[in-house]
Design an enzyme around this catalytic site. Structure first.
Site, mmCIF file in Angstrom:
data_model
loop_
_atom_site.group_PDB
_atom_site.id
_atom_site.type_symbol
_atom_site.label_atom_id
_atom_site.label_comp_id
_atom_site.label_asym_id
_atom_site.label_seq_id
_atom_site.Cartn_x
_atom_site.Cartn_y
_atom_site.Cartn_z
ATOM 1 N N GLY A 8 33.445 37.208 39.227
ATOM 2 C CA GLY A 8 33.613 38.221 40.282
ATOM 3 C C GLY A 8 32.346 39.034 40.463
ATOM 4 O O GLY A 8 32.377 40.195 40.851
ATOM 5 N N GLY A 11 31.477 41.066 43.687
ATOM 6 C CA GLY A 11 32.415 42.102 44.123
ATOM 7 C C GLY A 11 31.881 43.506 43.910
ATOM 8 O O GLY A 11 30.728 43.697 43.520
ATOM 9 N N GLN A 12 32.772 44.503 44.150
ATOM 10 C CA GLN A 12 32.326 45.899 44.106
ATOM 11 C C GLN A 12 31.825 46.280 42.705
ATOM 12 O O GLN A 12 30.751 46.875 42.565
ATOM 13 C CB GLN A 12 33.498 46.818 44.484
ATOM 14 C CG GLN A 12 33.093 48.289 44.586
ATOM 15 C CD GLN A 12 34.285 49.241 44.618
ATOM 16 O OE1 GLN A 12 35.365 48.916 44.143
ATOM 17 N NE2 GLN A 12 34.063 50.425 45.163
ATOM 18 N N ASP A 53 35.045 29.128 40.898
ATOM 19 C CA ASP A 53 36.441 29.445 41.204
ATOM 20 C C ASP A 53 37.169 29.493 39.864
ATOM 21 O O ASP A 53 37.330 28.471 39.205
ATOM 22 C CB ASP A 53 37.046 28.353 42.105
ATOM 23 C CG ASP A 53 38.479 28.705 42.521
ATOM 24 O OD1 ASP A 53 38.945 28.159 43.546
ATOM 25 O OD2 ASP A 53 39.124 29.526 41.825
ATOM 26 N N TYR A 142 49.882 43.167 42.724
ATOM 27 C CA TYR A 142 48.622 43.471 42.029
ATOM 28 C C TYR A 142 48.897 44.133 40.685
ATOM 29 O O TYR A 142 48.379 43.722 39.652
ATOM 30 C CB TYR A 142 47.785 44.406 42.902
ATOM 31 C CG TYR A 142 46.527 44.941 42.295
ATOM 32 C CD1 TYR A 142 46.440 46.270 41.875
ATOM 33 C CD2 TYR A 142 45.401 44.139 42.154
ATOM 34 C CE1 TYR A 142 45.269 46.778 41.340
ATOM 35 C CE2 TYR A 142 44.215 44.640 41.628
ATOM 36 C CZ TYR A 142 44.163 45.969 41.216
ATOM 37 O OH TYR A 142 42.997 46.476 40.690
ATOM 38 N N LYS A 146 48.233 43.027 36.806
ATOM 39 C CA LYS A 146 47.434 43.852 35.900
ATOM 40 C C LYS A 146 48.176 44.136 34.593
ATOM 41 O O LYS A 146 47.615 44.023 33.509
ATOM 42 C CB LYS A 146 47.005 45.150 36.585
ATOM 43 C CG LYS A 146 45.917 44.951 37.631
ATOM 44 C CD LYS A 146 44.678 44.258 37.039
ATOM 45 C CE LYS A 146 43.588 44.073 38.060
ATOM 46 N NZ LYS A 146 42.411 43.345 37.515
HETATM 47 C C1 VAH Z 1 42.498 48.853 44.547
HETATM 48 N N1 VAH Z 1 40.255 49.622 44.021
HETATM 49 O O1 VAH Z 1 42.558 49.791 45.337
HETATM 50 C C2 VAH Z 1 41.403 48.903 43.469
HETATM 51 C C3 VAH Z 1 41.875 49.662 42.245
HETATM 52 C C4 VAH Z 1 42.987 51.734 41.365
HETATM 53 C C5 VAH Z 1 42.606 50.960 42.583
HETATM 54 O O2 VAH Z 1 42.630 48.881 41.402
HETATM 55 O O3 VAH Z 1 43.256 47.894 44.552
#
Ligand code: VAH
Length: 318
Positions: A8, A11-12, A53, A142, A146
């Site tokens: 990654g 990415g940011q 990937d 998400y 996590k």
């Molecule tokens: C998001 N920037 O917004 C990420 C992060 C706590 C937020 O996990 O999905």
């Protein structure tokens, strides 16, 4: 840490973490691997880069063997808002990608850094001073990936001795790479709009309080945790860490101290508002402070000043 892989990496977080690791450990020793986004030129020109990937287990294994990797910062992931749009792809990347990395780490004795998130908490979690050890029933795909990722990383530590460590990042604010599909992206977008147009139409409600952190602190935390004395860690995956907690209204007022004419309006995105409302307001990060010396450097005033200065230069508005 001698041979490092960053997944990654375009990415940011990855864009800045890769450069920080190259500056500290030597550019040739830090392999940047990206997939969906092209690398920024300085990242590609400053050291080894390859497309990867993470869903391809053989490709992950080959890369770790080719470069004799001993530490993996595994950042490849779909973020919260995108994950709600593409739940199956998010599960595939976020979970099967992580499993591939952990399996290769088990075989090749690599340490693994895993970025969890405030998204790993849910509506039933205490919203203020969220404890290090508390209920985690996230209501987003998400967040499910996590909290599952945290449990999987702890499993690989306890059952196979893989040196897995992670943090629960709050919203991250940076002036280098743009965020990609998160709920906290407003806290980055607002600066570009303030400098370019003097106005921002915010997709979260004015009073939505969330934990946040400036990217230099986020990068420092990842490196500090991975170089910490393993014997002093009572927790592994993942540590609460935060630096500030604010609402869009409070952020706008801090920007107005520098740009008096700046204005903000609100056009709430119901998907991202529901996600944000399910997350804590402020985490208790005392465990990270006690076990590996976590201390942020940037608070709200310092971050806003630095962001406005850097973005004005970036947009040639200084
Ligand atoms: C998001 N920037 O917004 C990420 C992060 C706590 C937020 O996990 O999905």
């Amino acid at each position: 840490m001698e041979k490092i892989l960053v997944t990654g990496a375009t990415g940011q977080i990855g864009s800045e973490l890769t450069m920080a690791l190259r500056n500290r450990f030597g550019a040739a020793n830090v392999v940047a691997a990206g997939h969906s986004r092209p690398p920024l030129s300085h990242l590609r020109q400053s050291g080894p880069y390859c497309r990867l990937d993470v869903r391809d287990a053989e490709a992950v294994r080959q890369l770790v063997e080719d470069y004799q990797i001993d530490t993996i910062f595994h950042l490849a992931s779909l973020l919260s808002a995108v994950a709600e749009e593409k739940p199956r792809q998010a599960w595939d990347i976020n979970m099967n990608g992580l499993l591939n990395v952990l399996e290769v780490a088990r075989v090749h004795d690599c340490a693994v850094f895993f970025p969890s998130s405030i998204g790993a908490f849910g509506p039933g979690t205490p919203a203020m001073d969220t404890p290090q050890d508390t209920i985690q029933r996230p209501s987003t795909l998400y967040g499910i990936t996590k909290v599952s990722g945290e449990l999987l990383c702890d499993y690989y530590y306890h059952h196979f001795g893989v040196d897995t460590r992670g943090v629960r990042y709050p919203g991250l604010i940076s002036n280098i790479a743009l965020p990609g599909g998160g709920t906290t992206d407003y806290a980055v977008d607002i600066f570009y709009e303030a400098v370019k147009n003097g106005h921002y139409d915010c997709f979260l409600d004015a009073d939505t309080q969330l934990d946040m952190m400036y990217m230099p602190d986020a990068i420092g935390a990842a490196i500090q945790l991975m170089t910490a004395d393993s014997q002093k860690l009572r927790h592994r995956n993942a540590f609460n860490i935060t630096a500030m907690s604010f609402t869009p209204g409070q952020l706008a007022r801090e920007i107005q101290k520098h740009l008096p004419g700046f204005t903000i309006s609100y056009r709430v995105d119901p998907v991202r508002q529901v996600i944000a409302d399910s997350w804590p307001r402020h985490m208790d990060d005392s465990a990270a402070r006690a076990e590996w010396g976590w201390r942020p450097c940037f608070g709200l005033p310092e971050m806003v000043k630095d962001m406005l200065e850097k973005i004005a230069v970036k947009l040639d508005k200084s």
